[in-house]
Design a protein around this motif. Structure first.
Motif, PDB file in Angstrom:
ATOM      1  N   VAL A  32       0.847  -1.188   0.000  1.00  0.00           N
ATOM      2  CA  VAL A  32       0.000   0.000   0.000  1.00  0.00           C
ATOM      3  C   VAL A  32       0.883   1.239   0.000  1.00  0.00           C
ATOM      4  CG1 VAL A  32      -1.924  -1.123   1.202  1.00  0.00           C
ATOM      5  CG2 VAL A  32      -0.154   0.074   2.524  1.00  0.00           C
ATOM      6  N   GLN A  33       0.254   2.371  -0.243  1.00  0.00           N
ATOM      7  CA  GLN A  33       0.970   3.638  -0.170  1.00  0.00           C
ATOM      8  C   GLN A  33       0.829   4.229   1.236  1.00  0.00           C
ATOM      9  OE1 GLN A  33      -0.623   6.064  -3.392  1.00  0.00           O
ATOM     10  NE2 GLN A  33       1.018   5.359  -4.753  1.00  0.00           N
ATOM     11  N   ALA A  34       1.754   5.090   1.571  1.00  0.00           N
ATOM     12  CA  ALA A  34       1.709   5.752   2.876  1.00  0.00           C
ATOM     13  C   ALA A  34       0.368   6.454   3.051  1.00  0.00           C
ATOM     14  CB  ALA A  34       2.850   6.750   2.991  1.00  0.00           C
ATOM     15  N   GLY A  35      -0.186   6.331   4.260  1.00  0.00           N
ATOM     16  CA  GLY A  35      -1.464   6.934   4.563  1.00  0.00           C
ATOM     17  C   GLY A  35      -2.651   6.014   4.368  1.00  0.00           C
ATOM     18  N   GLU A  36      -2.439   4.902   3.676  1.00  0.00           N
ATOM     19  CA  GLU A  36      -3.539   3.964   3.438  1.00  0.00           C
ATOM     20  C   GLU A  36      -3.685   2.989   4.605  1.00  0.00           C
ATOM     21  OE1 GLU A  36      -3.719   3.987  -1.425  1.00  0.00           O
ATOM     22  OE2 GLU A  36      -2.718   2.310  -0.438  1.00  0.00           O
ATOM     23  N   SER A  37      -4.667   2.103   4.466  1.00  0.00           N
ATOM     24  CA  SER A  37      -5.005   1.183   5.561  1.00  0.00           C
ATOM     25  C   SER A  37      -4.961  -0.272   5.091  1.00  0.00           C
ATOM     26  CB  SER A  37      -6.415   1.485   6.082  1.00  0.00           C
ATOM     27  OG  SER A  37      -6.511   2.796   6.592  1.00  0.00           O
ATOM     28  N   LEU A  38      -4.756  -1.146   6.034  1.00  0.00           N
ATOM     29  CA  LEU A  38      -4.856  -2.590   5.819  1.00  0.00           C
ATOM     30  C   LEU A  38      -5.471  -3.203   7.069  1.00  0.00           C
ATOM     31  CD1 LEU A  38      -1.401  -3.667   4.290  1.00  0.00           C
ATOM     32  CD2 LEU A  38      -3.617  -3.801   3.143  1.00  0.00           C
ATOM     33  N   ARG A  39      -6.148  -4.334   6.874  1.00  0.00           N
ATOM     34  CA  ARG A  39      -6.616  -5.104   8.019  1.00  0.00           C
ATOM     35  C   ARG A  39      -6.064  -6.512   7.918  1.00  0.00           C
ATOM     36  NH1 ARG A  39     -12.599  -6.946  10.170  1.00  0.00           N
ATOM     37  NH2 ARG A  39     -12.445  -8.368   8.379  1.00  0.00           N
ATOM     38  N   LEU A  40      -5.300  -6.881   8.918  1.00  0.00           N
ATOM     39  CA  LEU A  40      -4.760  -8.230   8.988  1.00  0.00           C
ATOM     40  C   LEU A  40      -5.712  -9.117   9.790  1.00  0.00           C
ATOM     41  CD1 LEU A  40      -1.003  -7.509   9.807  1.00  0.00           C
ATOM     42  CD2 LEU A  40      -2.147  -7.557   7.585  1.00  0.00           C
ATOM     43  N   SER A  41      -5.781 -10.377   9.393  1.00  0.00           N
ATOM     44  CA  SER A  41      -6.595 -11.360  10.105  1.00  0.00           C
ATOM     45  C   SER A  41      -5.723 -12.519  10.534  1.00  0.00           C
ATOM     46  CB  SER A  41      -7.722 -11.890   9.207  1.00  0.00           C
ATOM     47  OG  SER A  41      -8.583 -10.852   8.798  1.00  0.00           O
ATOM     48  N   CYS A  42      -6.063 -13.096  11.661  1.00  0.00           N
ATOM     49  CA  CYS A  42      -5.374 -14.292  12.167  1.00  0.00           C
ATOM     50  C   CYS A  42      -6.458 -15.280  12.568  1.00  0.00           C
ATOM     51  CB  CYS A  42      -4.485 -13.949  13.340  1.00  0.00           C
ATOM     52  SG  CYS A  42      -3.781 -15.386  14.178  1.00  0.00           S
ATOM     53  N   ALA A  43      -6.655 -16.285  11.748  1.00  0.00           N
ATOM     54  CA  ALA A  43      -7.664 -17.301  12.018  1.00  0.00           C
ATOM     55  C   ALA A  43      -7.009 -18.461  12.753  1.00  0.00           C
ATOM     56  CB  ALA A  43      -8.284 -17.780  10.713  1.00  0.00           C
ATOM     57  N   ALA A  44      -7.563 -18.803  13.902  1.00  0.00           N
ATOM     58  CA  ALA A  44      -6.963 -19.834  14.750  1.00  0.00           C
ATOM     59  C   ALA A  44      -7.786 -21.108  14.727  1.00  0.00           C
ATOM     60  CB  ALA A  44      -6.843 -19.329  16.181  1.00  0.00           C
ATOM     61  N   THR A  45      -7.090 -22.228  14.698  1.00  0.00           N
ATOM     62  CA  THR A  45      -7.713 -23.531  14.878  1.00  0.00           C
ATOM     63  C   THR A  45      -6.927 -24.283  15.940  1.00  0.00           C
ATOM     64  OG1 THR A  45      -6.417 -24.487  13.077  1.00  0.00           O
ATOM     65  CG2 THR A  45      -8.617 -23.696  12.532  1.00  0.00           C
ATOM     66  N   GLY A  46      -7.650 -25.013  16.783  1.00  0.00           N
ATOM     67  CA  GLY A  46      -6.995 -25.795  17.820  1.00  0.00           C
ATOM     68  C   GLY A  46      -6.843 -25.079  19.142  1.00  0.00           C
ATOM     69  N   ILE A  47      -7.061 -23.777  19.150  1.00  0.00           N
ATOM     70  CA  ILE A  47      -7.069 -23.002  20.387  1.00  0.00           C
ATOM     71  C   ILE A  47      -8.277 -22.075  20.348  1.00  0.00           C
ATOM     72  CG2 ILE A  47      -4.555 -23.022  20.699  1.00  0.00           C
ATOM     73  CD1 ILE A  47      -4.713 -19.991  19.753  1.00  0.00           C
ATOM     74  N   ILE A  48      -8.603 -21.507  21.491  1.00  0.00           N
ATOM     75  CA  ILE A  48      -9.697 -20.547  21.574  1.00  0.00           C
ATOM     76  C   ILE A  48      -9.100 -19.178  21.817  1.00  0.00           C
ATOM     77  CG2 ILE A  48     -11.798 -19.877  22.796  1.00  0.00           C
ATOM     78  CD1 ILE A  48     -12.133 -22.837  23.549  1.00  0.00           C
ATOM     79  N   VAL A  49      -9.283 -18.273  20.872  1.00  0.00           N
ATOM     80  CA  VAL A  49      -8.591 -16.984  20.962  1.00  0.00           C
ATOM     81  C   VAL A  49      -9.045 -16.199  22.178  1.00  0.00           C
ATOM     82  CG1 VAL A  49      -8.166 -16.858  18.490  1.00  0.00           C
ATOM     83  CG2 VAL A  49     -10.207 -15.788  19.418  1.00  0.00           C
ATOM     84  N   SER A  50     -10.298 -16.354  22.587  1.00  0.00           N
ATOM     85  CA  SER A  50     -10.779 -15.574  23.725  1.00  0.00           C
ATOM     86  C   SER A  50     -10.216 -16.076  25.052  1.00  0.00           C
ATOM     87  CB  SER A  50     -12.308 -15.607  23.771  1.00  0.00           C
ATOM     88  OG  SER A  50     -12.775 -16.930  23.916  1.00  0.00           O
ATOM     89  N   LEU A  51      -9.593 -17.240  25.047  1.00  0.00           N
ATOM     90  CA  LEU A  51      -8.943 -17.772  26.246  1.00  0.00           C
ATOM     91  C   LEU A  51      -7.434 -17.586  26.195  1.00  0.00           C
ATOM     92  CD1 LEU A  51     -10.886 -21.117  26.805  1.00  0.00           C
ATOM     93  CD2 LEU A  51     -11.322 -18.870  27.813  1.00  0.00           C
ATOM     94  N   SER A  52      -6.964 -16.948  25.144  1.00  0.00           N
ATOM     95  CA  SER A  52      -5.530 -16.791  24.922  1.00  0.00           C
ATOM     96  C   SER A  52      -5.155 -15.310  24.934  1.00  0.00           C
ATOM     97  CB  SER A  52      -5.132 -17.382  23.571  1.00  0.00           C
ATOM     98  OG  SER A  52      -5.582 -18.708  23.428  1.00  0.00           O
ATOM     99  N   ASN A  53      -3.900 -15.054  25.193  1.00  0.00           N
ATOM    100  CA  ASN A  53      -3.340 -13.723  24.937  1.00  0.00           C
ATOM    101  C   ASN A  53      -2.869 -13.734  23.485  1.00  0.00           C
ATOM    102  OD1 ASN A  53      -3.789 -13.227  27.604  1.00  0.00           O
ATOM    103  ND2 ASN A  53      -1.648 -12.970  28.170  1.00  0.00           N
ATOM    104  N   MET A  54      -3.527 -12.940  22.677  1.00  0.00           N
ATOM    105  CA  MET A  54      -3.228 -12.917  21.246  1.00  0.00           C
ATOM    106  C   MET A  54      -2.440 -11.659  20.910  1.00  0.00           C
ATOM    107  SD  MET A  54      -4.622 -15.708  20.255  1.00  0.00           S
ATOM    108  CE  MET A  54      -4.366 -15.483  18.497  1.00  0.00           C
ATOM    109  N   GLY A  55      -1.362 -11.835  20.189  1.00  0.00           N
ATOM    110  CA  GLY A  55      -0.533 -10.695  19.852  1.00  0.00           C
ATOM    111  C   GLY A  55      -0.188 -10.642  18.381  1.00  0.00           C
ATOM    112  N   TRP A  56       0.033  -9.437  17.902  1.00  0.00           N
ATOM    113  CA  TRP A  56       0.604  -9.204  16.579  1.00  0.00           C
ATOM    114  C   TRP A  56       2.017  -8.672  16.782  1.00  0.00           C
ATOM    115  CZ3 TRP A  56      -1.231 -10.701  12.003  1.00  0.00           C
ATOM    116  CH2 TRP A  56      -2.591 -10.992  11.883  1.00  0.00           C
TER     117      TRP A  56
END
Length: 119
Positions: free
Chosen positions: A11-35
């Motif tokens: 992307v160019q400076a000033g624009e936006s992106l949304r990253l996704s992290c799809a989890a299997t085998g764990i429950i994200v709401s029970l985990s500390n999730m980090g980027w």
């Protein structure tokens, strides 16, 4: 256990992106999730974190620009990145930890997704 990141790109400076992290085998709401991100010749650094209790933490360099969130129904964590800068260029990694009694029951990483920001 799998953490699959997606959403990176060029992307160019000033624009936006949304990253996704799809989890299997764990429950994200029970985990500390980090980027995390790792740029050329840089160490991997924490960008944003959402704890199992819903506490949000951000690196100073992204405060006010990036937002981490989770969607329990999809077992997915997101990183909304606005006002991107060239210095945000890096490989972004998703991480899942579950702290318990002073140690991590697990510590998993995704394969990473490239984000490149041109000036």
């Amino acid at each position: 256990i799998q953490l699959v990141e997606s959403g990176g790109g060029l992307v160019q400076a000033g624009e936006s992106l949304r990253l996704s992290c799809a989890a299997t085998g764990i429950i994200v709401s029970l985990s500390n999730m980090g980027w995390y991100r790792q740029g050329p010749a840089n160490q991997r650094e924490l960008v944003a974190e959402i704890t199992s209790g819903g506490i949000l933490n951000y690196a100073d360099s992204v405060k006010g620009r990036f937002t981490i969130s989770r969607e329990s129904a999809k077992n997915t964590v997101y990183l909304q990145m606005n006002s991107l800068k060239p210095e945000d260029t890096a490989v972004f990694y998703c991480n899942a930890k579950r702290p318990y009694m002073g140690r991590d029951l697990y510590d998993y990483w995704g394969q990473g997704t490239q984000v490149a920001v041109s000036s």
